[in-house]
Design a protein around this motif. Structure first.
Motif, PDB file in Angstrom:
ATOM      1  N   PHE A   3       0.874  -1.167   0.000  1.00  0.00           N
ATOM      2  CA  PHE A   3       0.000   0.000   0.000  1.00  0.00           C
ATOM      3  C   PHE A   3       0.913   1.219   0.000  1.00  0.00           C
ATOM      4  O   PHE A   3       1.756   1.365   0.885  1.00  0.00           O
ATOM      5  CB  PHE A   3      -0.888  -0.030   1.248  1.00  0.00           C
ATOM      6  CG  PHE A   3      -1.783   1.165   1.403  1.00  0.00           C
ATOM      7  CD1 PHE A   3      -2.954   1.268   0.668  1.00  0.00           C
ATOM      8  CD2 PHE A   3      -1.459   2.176   2.296  1.00  0.00           C
ATOM      9  CE1 PHE A   3      -3.798   2.366   0.828  1.00  0.00           C
ATOM     10  CE2 PHE A   3      -2.295   3.265   2.461  1.00  0.00           C
ATOM     11  CZ  PHE A   3      -3.463   3.358   1.715  1.00  0.00           C
ATOM     12  N   TRP A  36      -4.031   2.733   5.562  1.00  0.00           N
ATOM     13  CA  TRP A  36      -4.113   1.329   5.147  1.00  0.00           C
ATOM     14  C   TRP A  36      -5.312   0.639   5.784  1.00  0.00           C
ATOM     15  O   TRP A  36      -6.068  -0.050   5.100  1.00  0.00           O
ATOM     16  CB  TRP A  36      -2.813   0.603   5.503  1.00  0.00           C
ATOM     17  CG  TRP A  36      -2.775  -0.844   5.154  1.00  0.00           C
ATOM     18  CD1 TRP A  36      -2.801  -1.392   3.901  1.00  0.00           C
ATOM     19  CD2 TRP A  36      -2.681  -1.952   6.065  1.00  0.00           C
ATOM     20  NE1 TRP A  36      -2.728  -2.772   3.983  1.00  0.00           N
ATOM     21  CE2 TRP A  36      -2.654  -3.139   5.293  1.00  0.00           C
ATOM     22  CE3 TRP A  36      -2.600  -2.035   7.448  1.00  0.00           C
ATOM     23  CZ2 TRP A  36      -2.557  -4.394   5.880  1.00  0.00           C
ATOM     24  CZ3 TRP A  36      -2.504  -3.292   8.026  1.00  0.00           C
ATOM     25  CH2 TRP A  36      -2.487  -4.458   7.241  1.00  0.00           C
ATOM     26  N   SER A  40      -7.580  -0.049   2.660  1.00  0.00           N
ATOM     27  CA  SER A  40      -7.373  -1.433   2.215  1.00  0.00           C
ATOM     28  C   SER A  40      -8.155  -2.451   3.026  1.00  0.00           C
ATOM     29  O   SER A  40      -8.577  -3.474   2.498  1.00  0.00           O
ATOM     30  CB  SER A  40      -5.883  -1.798   2.267  1.00  0.00           C
ATOM     31  OG  SER A  40      -5.167  -1.091   1.288  1.00  0.00           O
ATOM     32  N   LEU A  41      -8.310  -2.184   4.321  1.00  0.00           N
ATOM     33  CA  LEU A  41      -8.959  -3.161   5.196  1.00  0.00           C
ATOM     34  C   LEU A  41     -10.404  -2.802   5.519  1.00  0.00           C
ATOM     35  O   LEU A  41     -11.097  -3.583   6.174  1.00  0.00           O
ATOM     36  CB  LEU A  41      -8.169  -3.301   6.508  1.00  0.00           C
ATOM     37  CG  LEU A  41      -6.707  -3.732   6.367  1.00  0.00           C
ATOM     38  CD1 LEU A  41      -6.045  -3.756   7.731  1.00  0.00           C
ATOM     39  CD2 LEU A  41      -6.591  -5.075   5.672  1.00  0.00           C
ATOM     40  N   THR A  78       3.983  -2.588   3.728  1.00  0.00           N
ATOM     41  CA  THR A  78       3.787  -3.982   3.346  1.00  0.00           C
ATOM     42  C   THR A  78       3.563  -4.797   4.607  1.00  0.00           C
ATOM     43  O   THR A  78       4.449  -4.872   5.459  1.00  0.00           O
ATOM     44  CB  THR A  78       5.009  -4.531   2.575  1.00  0.00           C
ATOM     45  OG1 THR A  78       5.303  -3.663   1.475  1.00  0.00           O
ATOM     46  CG2 THR A  78       4.742  -5.934   2.072  1.00  0.00           C
ATOM     47  N   ARG A 126      -9.085 -10.169   6.287  1.00  0.00           N
ATOM     48  CA  ARG A 126      -8.649  -9.100   5.384  1.00  0.00           C
ATOM     49  C   ARG A 126      -7.140  -8.891   5.462  1.00  0.00           C
ATOM     50  O   ARG A 126      -6.475  -8.738   4.449  1.00  0.00           O
ATOM     51  CB  ARG A 126      -9.372  -7.797   5.720  1.00  0.00           C
ATOM     52  CG  ARG A 126     -10.836  -7.813   5.380  1.00  0.00           C
ATOM     53  CD  ARG A 126     -11.465  -6.481   5.730  1.00  0.00           C
ATOM     54  NE  ARG A 126     -12.902  -6.610   5.847  1.00  0.00           N
ATOM     55  CZ  ARG A 126     -13.656  -5.870   6.622  1.00  0.00           C
ATOM     56  NH1 ARG A 126     -13.111  -4.915   7.371  1.00  0.00           N
ATOM     57  NH2 ARG A 126     -14.956  -6.045   6.654  1.00  0.00           N
ATOM     58  N   GLU A 130      -4.152  -9.527   2.629  1.00  0.00           N
ATOM     59  CA  GLU A 130      -3.158  -8.513   2.274  1.00  0.00           C
ATOM     60  C   GLU A 130      -1.727  -9.080   2.352  1.00  0.00           C
ATOM     61  O   GLU A 130      -0.876  -8.684   1.575  1.00  0.00           O
ATOM     62  CB  GLU A 130      -3.276  -7.301   3.196  1.00  0.00           C
ATOM     63  CG  GLU A 130      -4.542  -6.503   2.993  1.00  0.00           C
ATOM     64  CD  GLU A 130      -4.498  -5.626   1.770  1.00  0.00           C
ATOM     65  OE1 GLU A 130      -3.476  -4.968   1.533  1.00  0.00           O
ATOM     66  OE2 GLU A 130      -5.497  -5.606   1.032  1.00  0.00           O
TER      67      GLU A 130
END
Length: 134
Positions: A3, A36, A40-41, A78, A126, A130
């Motif tokens: 991300f 993030w 992303s989550l 990451t 999740r 990732e």
């Protein structure tokens, strides 16, 4: 999955010599972790932190080169490993001429009493996705 966030070095990040004052990097690291979780989550901290939280339990940073006012940084998070109550993250910040810092941190999922608690199943799934684990 990595991300990445672009961060311009602002005046407020710098010391009188015009380079980033190192504690400001810690703020940037926290900002990207928060982004993030949200982006992303789908776990925005402003919602999660009503009853739980994810404080930083450990952090280490290797500073590779200075950043100056006006530089554009790409900071990449990451996720590395998920535990029962924690997640390990790596952050790499790079400018046009190379890496500025590499950081590794551990965040711990806690309850309203400040005690570690297992990740909720959906959030764990999740994060695991990732990381790329099955």
């Amino acid at each position: 999955m990595a991300f990445t966030v672009r961060q311009k070095v602002l005046f407020r990040h710098c010391d009188p010599a015009g380079i980033v004052f190192f504690p400001r990097y810690f703020e940037m690291i926290n900002d990207i972790a928060e982004a993030w979780f949200s982006e992303s989550l789908n776990a925005p901290w402003q919602e999660m932190h009503r009853n739980n939280g994810v404080p930083t339990a450990q952090i280490e940073v290797a500073f590779k080169a200075p950043s100056r006012h006006g530089d554009m940084l790409e900071i990449t998070l990451t996720p590395q490993k998920i535990g029962a109550t924690s997640v390990s993250l790596e952050f790499v910040a790079a400018g046009a001429d190379g890496v500025r810092f590499i950081a590794r941190s551990t965040l711990v999922y806690i309850n309203a009493h400040g005690r570690p608690e297992r990740w909720p199943d959906e959030l764990r799934e999740r994060i695991t996705r990732e990381i790329g684990e099955s």
